[in-house]
Design an enzyme around this catalytic site. Structure first.
Site, PDB file in Angstrom:
ATOM      1  N   ASP A   1      -8.007   5.797   4.180  1.00 59.36           N
ATOM      2  CA  ASP A   1      -6.851   6.672   3.974  1.00 59.36           C
ATOM      3  C   ASP A   1      -7.232   8.095   3.593  1.00 59.36           C
ATOM      4  O   ASP A   1      -6.436   9.014   3.778  1.00 59.36           O
ATOM      5  CB  ASP A   1      -5.915   6.073   2.923  1.00 59.36           C
ATOM      6  CG  ASP A   1      -5.117   4.910   3.480  1.00 59.36           C
ATOM      7  OD1 ASP A   1      -4.813   4.933   4.680  1.00 59.36           O
ATOM      8  OD2 ASP A   1      -4.798   3.980   2.727  1.00 59.36           O
TER       9      ASP A   1
ATOM     10  N   ALA B   1       1.615   6.414   5.426  1.00 56.40           N
ATOM     11  CA  ALA B   1       2.544   5.624   6.247  1.00 56.40           C
ATOM     12  C   ALA B   1       3.434   4.773   5.357  1.00 56.40           C
ATOM     13  O   ALA B   1       4.413   5.262   4.788  1.00 56.40           O
ATOM     14  CB  ALA B   1       1.789   4.787   7.270  1.00 56.40           C
ATOM     15  N   ASN B   2       3.101   3.507   5.168  1.00 53.98           N
ATOM     16  CA  ASN B   2       3.956   2.600   4.404  1.00 53.98           C
ATOM     17  C   ASN B   2       3.642   2.598   2.915  1.00 53.98           C
ATOM     18  O   ASN B   2       4.500   2.239   2.106  1.00 53.98           O
ATOM     19  CB  ASN B   2       3.828   1.172   4.940  1.00 53.98           C
ATOM     20  CG  ASN B   2       2.383   0.698   5.029  1.00 53.98           C
ATOM     21  OD1 ASN B   2       1.564   1.322   5.694  1.00 53.98           O
ATOM     22  ND2 ASN B   2       2.057  -0.390   4.377  1.00 53.98           N
ATOM     23  N   TYR B   3       2.427   2.982   2.521  1.00 52.45           N
ATOM     24  CA  TYR B   3       1.999   2.829   1.132  1.00 52.45           C
ATOM     25  C   TYR B   3       2.062   4.153   0.368  1.00 52.45           C
ATOM     26  O   TYR B   3       1.785   5.217   0.921  1.00 52.45           O
ATOM     27  CB  TYR B   3       0.555   2.317   1.060  1.00 52.45           C
ATOM     28  CG  TYR B   3       0.444   0.870   0.639  1.00 52.45           C
ATOM     29  CD1 TYR B   3       0.278  -0.137   1.576  1.00 52.45           C
ATOM     30  CD2 TYR B   3       0.510   0.499  -0.708  1.00 52.45           C
ATOM     31  CE1 TYR B   3       0.168  -1.469   1.200  1.00 52.45           C
ATOM     32  CE2 TYR B   3       0.398  -0.827  -1.089  1.00 52.45           C
ATOM     33  CZ  TYR B   3       0.231  -1.806  -0.129  1.00 52.45           C
ATOM     34  OH  TYR B   3       0.128  -3.117  -0.514  1.00 52.45           O
ATOM     35  N   GLU B   4       2.392   4.051  -0.923  1.00 46.00           N
ATOM     36  CA  GLU B   4       2.281   5.175  -1.852  1.00 46.00           C
ATOM     37  C   GLU B   4       1.100   4.935  -2.787  1.00 46.00           C
ATOM     38  O   GLU B   4       0.942   3.829  -3.333  1.00 46.00           O
ATOM     39  CB  GLU B   4       3.551   5.326  -2.695  1.00 46.00           C
ATOM     40  CG  GLU B   4       4.499   6.394  -2.233  1.00 46.00           C
ATOM     41  CD  GLU B   4       5.203   6.036  -0.933  1.00 46.00           C
ATOM     42  OE1 GLU B   4       5.606   6.956  -0.211  1.00 46.00           O
ATOM     43  OE2 GLU B   4       5.351   4.836  -0.633  1.00 46.00           O
TER      44      GLU B   4
ATOM     45  N   HIS C   1      -7.525  -2.939  -1.348  1.00 44.78           N
ATOM     46  CA  HIS C   1      -7.524  -1.490  -1.547  1.00 44.78           C
ATOM     47  C   HIS C   1      -8.798  -1.160  -2.308  1.00 44.78           C
ATOM     48  O   HIS C   1      -8.923  -1.480  -3.501  1.00 44.78           O
ATOM     49  CB  HIS C   1      -6.304  -1.044  -2.357  1.00 44.78           C
ATOM     50  CG  HIS C   1      -4.991  -1.367  -1.727  1.00 44.78           C
ATOM     51  ND1 HIS C   1      -4.314  -0.497  -0.909  1.00 44.78           N
ATOM     52  CD2 HIS C   1      -4.235  -2.484  -1.792  1.00 44.78           C
ATOM     53  CE1 HIS C   1      -3.190  -1.052  -0.503  1.00 44.78           C
ATOM     54  NE2 HIS C   1      -3.115  -2.265  -1.022  1.00 44.78           N
TER      55      HIS C   1
END
Length: 702
Positions: A312, A394-397, A449
């Protein structure tokens, strides 16, 4: 964000301002014509030059203002360059082969546009029951393709994870589609579509989180109102006298701390020149500290999910994806914000307002002691400085919080939120353990992660040693002269002298920690070297097997700890240009370790790399939007201060033994009550809450 400490010149660590971004672009344009700008960012000064200037800014040469530039040509050629703003010239210009640079916001936005218009995609949507006129309801999460041997790395590609919204306010991740287009972002073409052998239907049942849906859910359950809780009372955070920190450009001073706050497109927050004031002597701690990379490998081995292992930071950029933060929502209290500036494709400067939030928070107790003998008591509350950013991949913070505590502790906390990456499934489908059905027809795959923290220590000087510390029982048996009762244990220490022995992992059975030490700086009492202890216990191993694609690409995840000799250009442990790398040959940290195998790392200028994070097995509670999941690590001073460094913080409540003696006419303290109970006084009741109330003659300080 780019600021000045003088009227004309920015500090050498300051990020570029919009004018400097545009000046660099104009210099490149003049030399090399029209190009698309992928990155225009500060090239940090060489460390030796910068240290000399920091020590003597009035006499040492000021480091030149250099800019790293990454450009893409019309035919997809990639160029790395360095621009000297002072000389107004391009000093380095290299054409790269088989390399793709970081994905930009423009790449992501355009991918969705390309996919919606493609006839082959429209056909696949029709097979799943989505008519052509509803293509505006189809949404795309543009993901880096990782590496796919069918396409290599000479074409700039993205994979498009597909979703659908029946209603504009729907959570699209409740409606995943089962095919994945591959897009050439340079030409705008869909060059391939991965379609599973067993097709999965489009889910029809929504799962939502916006206010209108919460109200609809409440109404369906026969409840009145808007569906939100009514028994939460406001908590107000105020600082009527203002904040306790001072800003000088991008430098901040607070409670003995001093550091420079920087920001770049890849790492986001970068902290430089971190030091502490020790009774009038400023002691250096870290030259540079940042989150330098992260990897999110998914655990479904079925093709094409093996490609889902996003870097990321290296593939998208923690700076490029950062949020503009809002008071009362992302941050509360008295806030100081810093903006961030980046280029667009044409080389014009753009701004992300409020990219960094700086504020103070109460941090619970700093220390407390009550003496049962005389009812004396002291309570001192702690406080922390918070430097934070939030970026959306995208989908994750990812919510990044750097905490600086009044006792000298540095804490990095990361909170995960956002929405699970999802894939469709049949209602009775066996997930084979690779995922969890979190909603009817919705499968969320297992994933990790893994973050890499890069620490460039400068603890009381440039020569530091990393030491592994394990709690260990005495090696001597029960009954021996050294351990007659068998209860001895100690801290077993191993100095790292080369990069090979420094490759290590967390061991919970020994509560393993690591000390950053200066062996030339001994504490006068303990006779132990000044240290900062890395305490990090959330350190999962990469679960992908050796030889797998992600294992080859993410070499920094092979161990929790690596140590390398310092080198100016070794910043990114997965390599500078990460998209579409194959992992052959290894880039970044494995390459640097191989090059430094004979270089001593004890009593040297070193970099400590630490990989930590969590493994996520999704559950229905994580859907449709995930409650934050926090994890953190500490860097704690040991044998650094002469004694407890927060004794001079004003107590919240104090009643010394002499205060107790002065107020001897006020019986009923804890010791009196305990004594009465011991002698059987039936009418005496112990109420510990009484001790919280200031007694006559006590000293209560705010």
């Amino acid at each position: 964000m780019a600021s000045t400490t003088t009227a004309t010149l920015p500090h050498p660590f300051d990020p570029l301002c919009p004018l400097q971004i545009e000046k660099a672009a104009s210099i490149v344009r003049k030399a090399h014509g029209q190009l698309a700008y992928n990155a225009i960012s500060l090239l940090e000064p060489r460390k030796k030059e910068m240290q000399a200037w920091l020590e003597s800014p009035d006499t040492a040469p000021r480091p030149p203002r250099l800019v790293e530039v990454v450009c893409v040509g019309k035919c997809g050629s990639v160029f790395d360059g360095i621009v000297d703003l002072g000389k107004e010239e391009v000093t380095v210009w290299n054409k790269l082969e088989g390399v793709q640079p970081i994905l930009t916001l423009e790449d992501l936005v355009n991918t969705e546009i390309y996919v919606r218009k493609d006839p082959k995609v429209i056909e696949q949507c029709g097979i799943l029951g989505i008519p052509k006129e509803d293509m505006h309801k189809v949404y795309v999460d543009p993901w880096t393709i990782g590496y796919d041997e069918r396409f290599g790395n000479n074409i700039r590609l993205q994979q498009a994870l597909m979703y659908y919204r029946q209603d504009v306010d729907d959570c699209q991740y409740a409606f995943p589609l089962d095919f994945i287009p591959i897009v050439n972002t340079l030409t705008g073409e869909v060059i391939h579509i991965d379609i599973p052998e067993v097709r999965r239907p489009l889910n029809k049942i929504p799962s939502n989180y916006f206010p209108k849906h919460i109200a609809e859910d409440a109404k369906a359950k026969g409840k009145e109102g808007d569906g939100y809780r009514t028994d939460l009372k406001p908590i107000n955070i105020t600082q009527p006298d203002g904040v306790s920190f001072k800003m000088d450009g991008n430098y901040i001073e607070w409670q003995n701390w001093r550091m420079h706050i920087g920001f770049n497109y890849k790492e986001g927050i970068v902290l430089h020149d971190i030091s502490l004031n020790d009774d009038g002597t400023r002691r250096s701690l870290f030259y540079r500290m940042s989150l330098s990379e992260m990897n999110v490998p998914y655990g479904n081995p079925e093709r094409p999910h093996q490609r889902k292992h996003a870097f990321d930071l290296g593939e998208y950029g923690g700076g490029y994806m950062t949020n503009s933060l809002a008071l009362g929502c992302d941050c509360k209290g008295a806030i100081h914000y810093l903006d961030a500036h980046f280029p667009n494709k044409a080389g014009a400067g753009t701004v992300i307002k409020n990219a960094i939030c700086i504020h103070e928070e109460d941090s619970g107790l700093a220390f407390k002691h009550s003496d049962f003998r005389d009812n004396s008591l002291i309570v001192t509350r702690a406080r922390k400085l918070v430097i934070s950013q939030i970026f959306t991949a995208a989908n994750y913070e990812y919510c990044i919080y750097w905490y600086f505590h009044i006792d000298g502790t540095i804490q990095l906390e990361i909170k995960l939120s956002g929405i699970l990456n999802t894939f469709p499934m049949h209602p009775d489908e066996d997930t084979k353990g690779w995922g969890t059905q979190v909603h009817p027809g919705v499968n969320a795959h297992n994933h990790q992660h893994l973050f890499c923290l890069r620490m460039d220590p400068q603890l009381d000087g440039p020569k530091n040693t990393i030491v592994q510390v394990d709690s260990a029982p005495s090696p001597h048996p029960v009954g021996s002269p050294e351990n007659p009762y068998g209860n001895g244990f100690y801290a077993k220490r191993q100095r790292y002298t080369n990069v090979q022995e420094a490759m290590s992992d967390y061991e919970s059975s020994t509560t393993r920690t690591w000390d950053i030490t200066n062996e030339a700086k001994l504490h006068p009492y303990s006779k132990k070297p000044a240290s900062y202890k890395l305490v990090s216990r959330e350190c999962p191993k990469l679960l992908a097997q050796p030889g797998s694609l992600v294992w080859k690409r993410a070499g920094f995840t092979h161990h929790n700890i690596h140590v390398t000799p310092y080198a100016d250009d070794q910043l990114y442990p997965a390599g500078k240009h990460v998209p579409q790398t194959s992992g052959e040959p290894s880039l970044g940290l494995p390459q640097w370790i191989d090059e430094a195998k004979d270089t001593p790392i004890d009593n040297a200028d070193v970099v400590l790399w630490h990989t930590f994070g969590l493994t996520h097995f999704p559950a229905p509670e994580d859907f449709p939007v995930m409650p934050v999941e926090p994890f953190s690590l500490l860097l704690r001073p040991r044998n650094f201060w002469l004694r407890n460094p927060v004794l001079d913080v004003r107590p919240s409540f104090v009643k010394s033994p002499s205060d107790v003696l002065k107020g001897a006419s006020t019986p009923g303290g804890l010791a009196d009550k305990m004594s009465a109970l011991a002698f059987g006084a039936e009418s005496t009741r112990v109420d510990l809450d009484d001790e919280k109330k200031p007694a006559p003659g006590s000293c209560c300080l705010n």
